[in-house]
Design an enzyme around this catalytic site. Structure first.
Site, PDB file in Angstrom:
ATOM      1  N   THR A 192      -6.837  -4.642   0.727  1.00  0.00           N
ATOM      2  CA  THR A 192      -5.477  -5.067   2.008  1.00  0.00           C
ATOM      3  C   THR A 192      -6.589  -6.437   2.409  1.00  0.00           C
ATOM      4  O   THR A 192      -4.971  -6.959   2.714  1.00  0.00           O
ATOM      5  CB  THR A 192      -5.277  -4.112   2.424  1.00  0.00           C
ATOM      6  OG1 THR A 192      -4.783  -2.306   1.609  1.00  0.00           O
ATOM      7  CG2 THR A 192      -4.158  -4.563   3.424  1.00  0.00           C
ATOM      8  N   ASP A 230       0.531  -1.354  -0.381  1.00  0.00           N
ATOM      9  CA  ASP A 230       0.253  -0.201   0.243  1.00  0.00           C
ATOM     10  C   ASP A 230       0.900   1.231   0.017  1.00  0.00           C
ATOM     11  O   ASP A 230       0.232   2.195  -0.221  1.00  0.00           O
ATOM     12  CB  ASP A 230      -1.351  -0.141   1.501  1.00  0.00           C
ATOM     13  CG  ASP A 230      -1.905  -1.482   1.376  1.00  0.00           C
ATOM     14  OD1 ASP A 230      -3.469  -0.861   0.971  1.00  0.00           O
ATOM     15  OD2 ASP A 230      -1.193  -2.212   1.310  1.00  0.00           O
TER      16      ASP A 230
HETATM   17 MG    MG Z   1      -6.611   0.684  -0.094  1.00  0.00          MG
END
Ligand code: MG
Ligand code: AMP
Ligand code: MG
Length: 307
Positions: free
Chosen positions: A121, A50
């Site tokens: 995620t 990320d």
């Molecule tokens: Mg995200």
């Protein structure tokens, strides 16, 4: 020939930037150390992917388009970005297309880009790799007008020599590309929803829609891909939690093929730079038959989800 419109140049660059992002997502996973950090608890995670991807996307686009407003999901300290993370390419096929006339004179400073460097995620950390997408949404006048969705692990079940990953892109008034548009058979109500952020209200709302089947997967990008590929009829999320960077790119692509994404009341979402990030009133999206689903949202759900 006159140089392409800013919007088309931005979409062409964002396409290449999203492909670089996907390569980073795969590389971090292959490296084995995800560097997981909890943001607001165990269901709100950030990984090294990320972080690196957001730096890559935001810096690459900002270098080329310095007047853009770019809003990324991750809150990162500002420091010099490694040259290795910068992508300079642009996808030539996009530059060959004609910009829809209503967008041909947009200025760079009028565009707002919403970046979800890695959507899904939670699923990424659990090895559900086909749920993961990279999202770059482009807004003008508060409206989502263009989007790029990359699936870094598209095709990953096809075997070791299959080419991994694909990029879907779209512009309102032009269409969406990189996939085959398909509809769910008439009369079938297949509802797609969250896998890891469910609640009683999410389930009550779905129950009121008489579903033939419920599909629970991660990611807003992934769910909208299911809608445009005929694998689900409605994306229903009667809960806060989803943010503007989750919905901007998917909404633009869905709208480009005649679908609709709104909050749970049926109200449009706004993407101007000052807007609140949270989609507090949930998400409702379909490729077709929006009104069927909108009309079945219970009043109790509407009262609980204030925009
Ligand atoms: Mg995200
Ligand atoms: P999901 O459908 O659960 O994969 O959610 C779609 C997007 O919204 C993902 O980026 C999630 O991280 C985000 N999201 C949804 N609900 C929440 C929540 N309760 N907390 C944090 N993020 C959420
Ligand atoms: Mg997300």
């Amino acid at each position: 020939m006159a140089s392409p419109a800013v919007l088309m140049r931005l979409v062409a660059s964002a396409y290449s930037v999203a492909e670089k992002a996907a390569a980073i997502v795969r590389k971090v996973m292959a490296g084995g150390d995800l560097g997981i950090v909890e943001k607001c608890g165990a269901n709100d995670l950030q990984t090294k992917a990320d972080r690196l991807v957001q730096m890559s996307i935001c810096s690459s686009l900002a270098q080329k388009f310095p007047k853009l407003t770019i809003i990324g999901e991750e809150d990162l300290p500002s420091y010099d970005v490694d040259e290795e993370l910068i992508e300079n390419g642009q996808y030539e096929e996009i530059l060959k297309k004609t910009c829809p006339p209503q967008y041909s004179s947009i200025k760079e400073e009028e565009l707002v880009v919403w970046v979800d460097p890695l959507d899904g995620t939670k699923e990424y950390t659990e090895g559900l790799l086909d749920h993961v997408t990279v999202l770059i949404g482009i807004a003008y006048g508060g409206k989502a007008i263009a989007g790029i969705i990359n699936q870094p692990y598209y095709n990953y079940e096809a075997g070791a020599d299959a080419v991994l990953g694909r990029t879907i892109w779209g512009v309102l008034g032009l269409g969406a590309f990189g996939f085959q548009l398909k509809e769910v058979p008439d009369g079938k109500h297949i509802i797609i929803t969250t896998r890891s952020h469910s609640s009683k209200m999410v389930n009550d709302c779905i129950g009121a829609m008489n579903p033939d089947a419920i599909v629970r997967v991660g990611g807003a990008g992934n769910k909208v891909i299911h809608l445009i590929e005929g694998k689900a009829s409605a994306y229903v999320f009667a809960s806060p939690g989803c943010k503007k960077w989750d919905t901007c790119a998917p909404e633009a692509i869905l709208h480009a093929v005649g679908g609709k994404l709104t909050d749970i009341h049926g109200n449009s979402l706004h993407y101007n730079r000052e807007v609140k990030h949270m989609n507090s009133a949930g998400v409702l999206a379909t490729l077709r038959n929006f009104d069927y689903y909108a009309s079945r949202v219970p009043d109790s759900v509407k009262q609980a989800l204030v925009p």
